[in-house]
Design a protein around this motif. Structure first.
Motif, PDB file in Angstrom:
ATOM      1  N   HIS A  89       0.823  -1.224   0.000  1.00 42.05           N
ATOM      2  CA  HIS A  89       0.000   0.000   0.000  1.00 42.05           C
ATOM      3  C   HIS A  89       0.858   1.276   0.000  1.00 42.05           C
ATOM      4  CE1 HIS A  89      -3.462  -2.598   0.625  1.00 42.05           C
ATOM      5  NE2 HIS A  89      -2.828  -3.152   1.642  1.00 42.05           N
ATOM      6  N   GLY A  90       2.073   1.178  -0.522  1.00 45.00           N
ATOM      7  CA  GLY A  90       2.937   2.362  -0.598  1.00 45.00           C
ATOM      8  C   GLY A  90       3.695   2.655   0.684  1.00 45.00           C
ATOM      9  N   GLY A  91       3.656   1.743   1.642  1.00 46.09           N
ATOM     10  CA  GLY A  91       4.337   1.943   2.928  1.00 46.09           C
ATOM     11  C   GLY A  91       5.812   1.581   2.865  1.00 46.09           C
ATOM     12  N   ALA A  92       6.372   1.203   4.024  1.00 42.87           N
ATOM     13  CA  ALA A  92       7.807   0.915   4.131  1.00 42.87           C
ATOM     14  C   ALA A  92       8.158  -0.394   3.426  1.00 42.87           C
ATOM     15  CB  ALA A  92       8.183   0.826   5.609  1.00 42.87           C
ATOM     16  N   PRO A  93       9.399  -0.495   2.916  1.00 44.18           N
ATOM     17  CA  PRO A  93       9.818  -1.721   2.226  1.00 44.18           C
ATOM     18  C   PRO A  93       9.817  -2.921   3.167  1.00 44.18           C
ATOM     19  CG  PRO A  93      11.393   0.056   1.857  1.00 44.18           C
ATOM     20  CD  PRO A  93      10.456   0.526   2.916  1.00 44.18           C
ATOM     21  N   THR A  94       9.387  -4.068   2.624  1.00 46.83           N
ATOM     22  CA  THR A  94       9.325  -5.279   3.419  1.00 46.83           C
ATOM     23  C   THR A  94       9.342  -6.485   2.478  1.00 46.83           C
ATOM     24  OG1 THR A  94       8.125  -6.325   5.245  1.00 46.83           O
ATOM     25  CG2 THR A  94       6.789  -5.415   3.472  1.00 46.83           C
ATOM     26  N   ASP A  95       9.321  -7.684   3.055  1.00 51.22           N
ATOM     27  CA  ASP A  95       9.259  -8.909   2.253  1.00 51.22           C
ATOM     28  C   ASP A  95       7.903  -9.583   2.477  1.00 51.22           C
ATOM     29  OD1 ASP A  95      11.931  -8.311   1.846  1.00 51.22           O
ATOM     30  OD2 ASP A  95      12.671  -9.855   3.219  1.00 51.22           O
ATOM     31  N   ILE A  96       7.495 -10.384   1.520  1.00 56.13           N
ATOM     32  CA  ILE A  96       6.246 -11.164   1.667  1.00 56.13           C
ATOM     33  C   ILE A  96       6.578 -12.629   1.403  1.00 56.13           C
ATOM     34  CG2 ILE A  96       3.897 -11.558   0.806  1.00 56.13           C
ATOM     35  CD1 ILE A  96       3.791  -8.637  -0.052  1.00 56.13           C
ATOM     36  N   LEU A  97       6.283 -13.469   2.374  1.00 59.14           N
ATOM     37  CA  LEU A  97       6.540 -14.905   2.261  1.00 59.14           C
ATOM     38  C   LEU A  97       5.225 -15.631   1.982  1.00 59.14           C
ATOM     39  CD1 LEU A  97       8.492 -17.354   2.652  1.00 59.14           C
ATOM     40  CD2 LEU A  97       7.835 -17.327   5.067  1.00 59.14           C
ATOM     41  N   ILE A  98       5.244 -16.447   0.938  1.00 65.59           N
ATOM     42  CA  ILE A  98       4.021 -17.142   0.510  1.00 65.59           C
ATOM     43  C   ILE A  98       4.255 -18.648   0.558  1.00 65.59           C
ATOM     44  CG2 ILE A  98       2.450 -17.514  -1.441  1.00 65.59           C
ATOM     45  CD1 ILE A  98       3.653 -14.634  -2.379  1.00 65.59           C
ATOM     46  N   ARG A  99       3.339 -19.343   1.196  1.00 69.86           N
ATOM     47  CA  ARG A  99       3.381 -20.812   1.171  1.00 69.86           C
ATOM     48  C   ARG A  99       2.006 -21.342   0.785  1.00 69.86           C
ATOM     49  NH1 ARG A  99       8.187 -22.786   3.129  1.00 69.86           N
ATOM     50  NH2 ARG A  99       9.126 -21.483   4.758  1.00 69.86           N
ATOM     51  N   ASN A 100       2.008 -22.327  -0.084  1.00 70.92           N
ATOM     52  CA  ASN A 100       0.758 -22.944  -0.543  1.00 70.92           C
ATOM     53  C   ASN A 100      -0.264 -21.905  -1.003  1.00 70.92           C
ATOM     54  OD1 ASN A 100       1.734 -25.526   0.065  1.00 70.92           O
ATOM     55  ND2 ASN A 100       1.211 -25.208   2.221  1.00 70.92           N
ATOM     56  N   GLY A 101       0.244 -20.892  -1.689  1.00 71.84           N
ATOM     57  CA  GLY A 101      -0.648 -19.895  -2.280  1.00 71.84           C
ATOM     58  C   GLY A 101      -1.190 -18.865  -1.320  1.00 71.84           C
ATOM     59  N   LYS A 102      -0.795 -18.927  -0.060  1.00 73.81           N
ATOM     60  CA  LYS A 102      -1.290 -17.946   0.917  1.00 73.81           C
ATOM     61  C   LYS A 102      -0.137 -17.142   1.519  1.00 73.81           C
ATOM     62  CE  LYS A 102      -5.476 -20.385   2.384  1.00 73.81           C
ATOM     63  NZ  LYS A 102      -6.442 -19.447   1.774  1.00 73.81           N
ATOM     64  N   ILE A 103      -0.445 -15.934   1.960  1.00 75.00           N
ATOM     65  CA  ILE A 103       0.578 -15.091   2.592  1.00 75.00           C
ATOM     66  C   ILE A 103       0.823 -15.625   4.003  1.00 75.00           C
ATOM     67  CG2 ILE A 103       1.146 -12.762   3.390  1.00 75.00           C
ATOM     68  CD1 ILE A 103      -0.648 -11.698   1.108  1.00 75.00           C
ATOM     69  N   GLU A 104       2.070 -16.085   4.229  1.00 74.52           N
ATOM     70  CA  GLU A 104       2.385 -16.675   5.537  1.00 74.52           C
ATOM     71  C   GLU A 104       3.005 -15.630   6.466  1.00 74.52           C
ATOM     72  OE1 GLU A 104       3.952 -20.873   6.131  1.00 74.52           O
ATOM     73  OE2 GLU A 104       5.729 -19.677   6.617  1.00 74.52           O
ATOM     74  N   ALA A 105       3.773 -14.721   5.917  1.00 79.03           N
ATOM     75  CA  ALA A 105       4.411 -13.705   6.764  1.00 79.03           C
ATOM     76  C   ALA A 105       4.726 -12.470   5.938  1.00 79.03           C
ATOM     77  CB  ALA A 105       5.706 -14.262   7.360  1.00 79.03           C
ATOM     78  N   ILE A 106       4.688 -11.319   6.613  1.00 78.38           N
ATOM     79  CA  ILE A 106       5.125 -10.054   6.011  1.00 78.38           C
ATOM     80  C   ILE A 106       6.096  -9.436   7.003  1.00 78.38           C
ATOM     81  CG2 ILE A 106       4.420  -7.764   5.209  1.00 78.38           C
ATOM     82  CD1 ILE A 106       1.646  -8.930   4.569  1.00 78.38           C
ATOM     83  N   GLY A 107       7.322  -9.143   6.577  1.00 79.17           N
ATOM     84  CA  GLY A 107       8.308  -8.574   7.500  1.00 79.17           C
ATOM     85  C   GLY A 107       9.636  -8.420   6.798  1.00 79.17           C
ATOM     86  N   GLN A 108      10.589  -7.843   7.515  1.00 80.88           N
ATOM     87  CA  GLN A 108      11.890  -7.593   6.893  1.00 80.88           C
ATOM     88  C   GLN A 108      12.806  -8.802   7.051  1.00 80.88           C
ATOM     89  OE1 GLN A 108      13.019  -3.840   8.637  1.00 80.88           O
ATOM     90  NE2 GLN A 108      12.051  -2.741   6.951  1.00 80.88           N
ATOM     91  N   ASN A 109      13.636  -9.017   6.037  1.00 88.87           N
ATOM     92  CA  ASN A 109      14.669 -10.067   6.051  1.00 88.87           C
ATOM     93  C   ASN A 109      14.111 -11.451   6.380  1.00 88.87           C
ATOM     94  OD1 ASN A 109      16.657  -8.072   5.518  1.00 88.87           O
ATOM     95  ND2 ASN A 109      16.553  -7.487   7.676  1.00 88.87           N
ATOM     96  N   LEU A 110      12.979 -11.806   5.756  1.00 93.41           N
ATOM     97  CA  LEU A 110      12.414 -13.148   5.965  1.00 93.41           C
ATOM     98  C   LEU A 110      13.331 -14.177   5.304  1.00 93.41           C
ATOM     99  CD1 LEU A 110       8.635 -12.404   5.275  1.00 93.41           C
ATOM    100  CD2 LEU A 110       9.761 -12.651   7.488  1.00 93.41           C
ATOM    101  N   GLN A 111      13.370 -15.385   5.867  1.00 93.00           N
ATOM    102  CA  GLN A 111      14.260 -16.429   5.348  1.00 93.00           C
ATOM    103  C   GLN A 111      13.586 -17.218   4.240  1.00 93.00           C
ATOM    104  OE1 GLN A 111      17.530 -16.563   6.149  1.00 93.00           O
ATOM    105  NE2 GLN A 111      16.900 -14.673   7.163  1.00 93.00           N
ATOM    106  N   ALA A 112      14.386 -17.536   3.219  1.00 92.75           N
ATOM    107  CA  ALA A 112      13.812 -18.148   2.021  1.00 92.75           C
ATOM    108  C   ALA A 112      13.650 -19.662   2.124  1.00 92.75           C
ATOM    109  CB  ALA A 112      14.680 -17.812   0.819  1.00 92.75           C
ATOM    110  N   ASP A 113      14.516 -20.343   2.872  1.00 94.18           N
ATOM    111  CA  ASP A 113      14.434 -21.813   2.989  1.00 94.18           C
ATOM    112  C   ASP A 113      14.375 -22.485   1.628  1.00 94.18           C
ATOM    113  OD1 ASP A 113      14.394 -21.526   5.680  1.00 94.18           O
ATOM    114  OD2 ASP A 113      12.226 -21.823   5.904  1.00 94.18           O
ATOM    115  N   GLY A 114      15.166 -22.018   0.705  1.00 93.92           N
ATOM    116  CA  GLY A 114      15.186 -22.657  -0.611  1.00 93.92           C
ATOM    117  C   GLY A 114      14.007 -22.310  -1.511  1.00 93.92           C
TER     118      GLY A 114
END
Ligand SMILES: [Zn+2]
Length: 397
Positions: free
Chosen positions: A12-37
Motif C-alpha cells: 500500500h505504498g508503505g515501508a519496504p518489506t518482504d512477503i513470504l508465501i506458502r501454498n498460495g497464501k501469505i504466511e508472513a510479512i516482514g523484513q529479512n524473511l528467510q527463504a528456505d530454498g
C-alpha cells in the motif's frame, strides 16, 4: 498453489518489506524473511496492492485481436443489442477465444478477479456461457472468473429466456443478471418478479444493469428495494451503472442512497464518460460498497476501453473530478478492495492468511501510481508469478 518469497516491496505504498508465501497464501510479512530454498522474486521497491478486481465486464463480447470491426450502426440501446445478437456468429466472435484474450490481458495488468456478465438469450441459449466456462477452467490459477447469467436481449418479452436463465444458474453461473426493467422489457413488475423469483429459487445474488436515468431509474430502483425488503435479500443485490444516482436532484439522490446503504445494495460503476454516473465520493460518504469495471471493451457496441483496471481507475478519477491524493487512493480502492467487498471474495487482501493475489505498481505513492501509466512490474496469483512488465506468462490465443 505455490511458494514464493518476494523481497523489497512496499505494501500500500508503505515501508519496504518482504512477503513470504506458502501454498498460495501469505504466511508472513516482514523484513529479512528467510527463504528456505524458496523461489525469490525481487520487488525492487515497488508498491504492492491486492489484486485488481474487474467487477463489470462482458468477456463474451470483445473483438480484441480480431480484424477491426467497423461500427456503422444506429446508436440506440435496442439497436446495439439486436445487432450483436444476430451478427456475432457471422462476425466470428468466438466466446472462448475472445474471453481468453481479455482475461489474460486483465491478469497481465494486475487483475486477480473478474465478474463477467454473459448473454443468455433464445438465439444462442447457453452457448456463450459455455465458452466462458471453458476459459475459466483454462485460466484456473491465473485469474478467477465469476459468471453473471445476463438476459441482455430482454426477459419477459422473449419467452424461453427465464427457463434458460434457470439452466444457466444450474450449470455454473454464480450470479443472476437483469436489465432495465422499464427500458428494455417495458414491464418492470414482470421483469423484477422473474429476476427475484429465480434468484430466490437458486439462492444466488443479483447484479442488475440499470442504465435508466433520472426518475425512471429511481422508480426501478425503488421497485428493486421493495423486493429486497420482502425477500430479505439485504447484501445480495448489486446495481450496475445506476445512472439515476448521477441525477442533479441532490435530495432525491440522497433518499435513494439512504435506502441503498440501509439495504446493503452494492453499486458497480464504470465511470462512463458519456453518462450521468453515481459520485464516488457521495457513495463513500453514504457508506455504500462500490466496485468498478471496464464494461464491454472494443466490441460491436463501441471501440473504447482497455483490458486494464488501472486505466479504469484513471477514467473514474477524471469523471469524478478527483484531485486530492486521498481521493485518487479511493478510486484505486474501488477497483481493488471495493470489488472484493461487492463480490464477497473470501481470503482477499494483502495480509497474513490471505490468498497471495497481488500486483506491484510503479510509483512513489498510491496516488502517483494511479496517474503513472506504466506496466505492472510483477503480478502474483496464488503465490505464482503470472505476469512480468505487463506481459503474461501464459500465451494469448
Ligand atoms: Zn455491462
Amino acid at each position: 498453489m505455490s511458494n514464493l518469497l518476494i523481497r523489497n516491496v512496499r505494501p500500500h505504498g508503505g515501508a519496504p518489506t518482504d512477503i513470504l508465501i506458502r501454498n498460495g497464501k501469505i504466511e508472513a510479512i516482514g523484513q529479512n524473511l528467510q527463504a528456505d530454498g524458496l523461489a525469490i522474486e525481487d520487488g525492487r521497491g515497488h508498491i504492492a496492492i491486492p489484486g485488481l478486481v474487474e467487477a463489470h465486464t462482458h468477456l463474451d463480447k470483445s473483438v480484441w485481436g480480431m480484424p477491426w470491426h467497423e461500427n456503422a450502426k444506429v446508436a440506440t440501446l435496442r439497436g446495439r443489442i439486436d445487432f450483436e445478437r444476430e451478427k456475432r456468429l457471422e462476425i466470428g466472435i468466438d466466446p472462448h477465444r475472445q474471453s481468453m484474450r481479455q482475461a489474460i490481458l486483465l491478469a497481465a495488468n494486475g487483475a486477480s478477479h473478474i465478474r463477467s456478465h454473459v448473454d443468455i438469450d433464445t438465439t444462442h441459449g447457453l452457448r456463450l456461457m459455455e465458452g466462458i466456462i471453458e476459459t475459466r477452467e483454462a485460466l484456473d490459477g491465473i485469474i478467477d472468473i465469476e459468471i453473471v447469467a445476463f438476459p441482455q436481449s430482454g426477459l419477459v418479452t422473449r419467452p424461453g429466456t427465464v427457463e434458460l436463465l434457470d439452466q444457466a444458474l444450474n450449470n455454473g453461473a454464480e450470479v443472476l443478471g437483469g436489465i432495465d426493467p422499464c427500458g428494455i422489457d417495458h414491464d418492470p413488475k414482470g421483469h423484477l418478479d422473474a429476476v427475484f423469483g429465480l434468484a430466490e429459487k437458486h439462492g444466488k445474488p443479483i447484479d442488475i444493469h440499470l442504465h435508466e436515468a433520472g426518475e425512471l431509474g429511481a422508480f426501478s430502483m425503488e421497485m428493486t428495494f421493495e423486493r429486497i425488503r420482502a425477500l430479505g435479500m439485504q447484501g445480495k443485490v448489486a446495481i450496475s451503472h445506476a445512472f439515476a444516482l448521477g441525477a442533479p436532484d441532490y435530495l432525491r439522490v440522497a433518499g435513494l442512497l439512504e435506502q441503498i446503504a440501509e439495504l446493503d445494495v452494492r453499486i458497480v460503476t464504470t465511470g462512463s464518460p458519456s453518462s450521468t454516473v453515481p459520485s464516488l465520493l457521495r457513495l463513500k460518504e453514504a457508506g455504500v460498497k462500490v466496485a468498478a469495471g471496464c464494461d464491454g471493451i472494443r466490441d460491436t457496441w463501441g471501440p473504447w476501453g482497455q483490458p486494464d483496471m488501472m486505466d479504469r481507475v484513471r477514467i473514474l478519477g477524471m469523471k469524478n473530478g478527483l484531485r486530492r491524493d486521498v481521493d485518487l487512493e479511493h478510486a484505486l480502492h474501488v477497483c481493488s478492495t471495493g470489488g472484493a467487498d461487492v463480490m464477497d471474495i473470501a481470503g482477499y487482501g494483502l495480509e497474513v492468511g490471505c490468498n497471495a493475489d497481488f500486483t506491484l505498481l510503479v510509483g512513489e505513492t498510491l496516488a502517483h501510481a494511479v496517474v503513472e501509466v506504466a506496466p505492472r512490474p510483477v503480478v502474483v496469483k496464488r503465490g505464482r508469478v503470472v505476469a512480468r512488465n505487463g506481459v503474461a506468462e501464459v500465451a494469448i490465443p
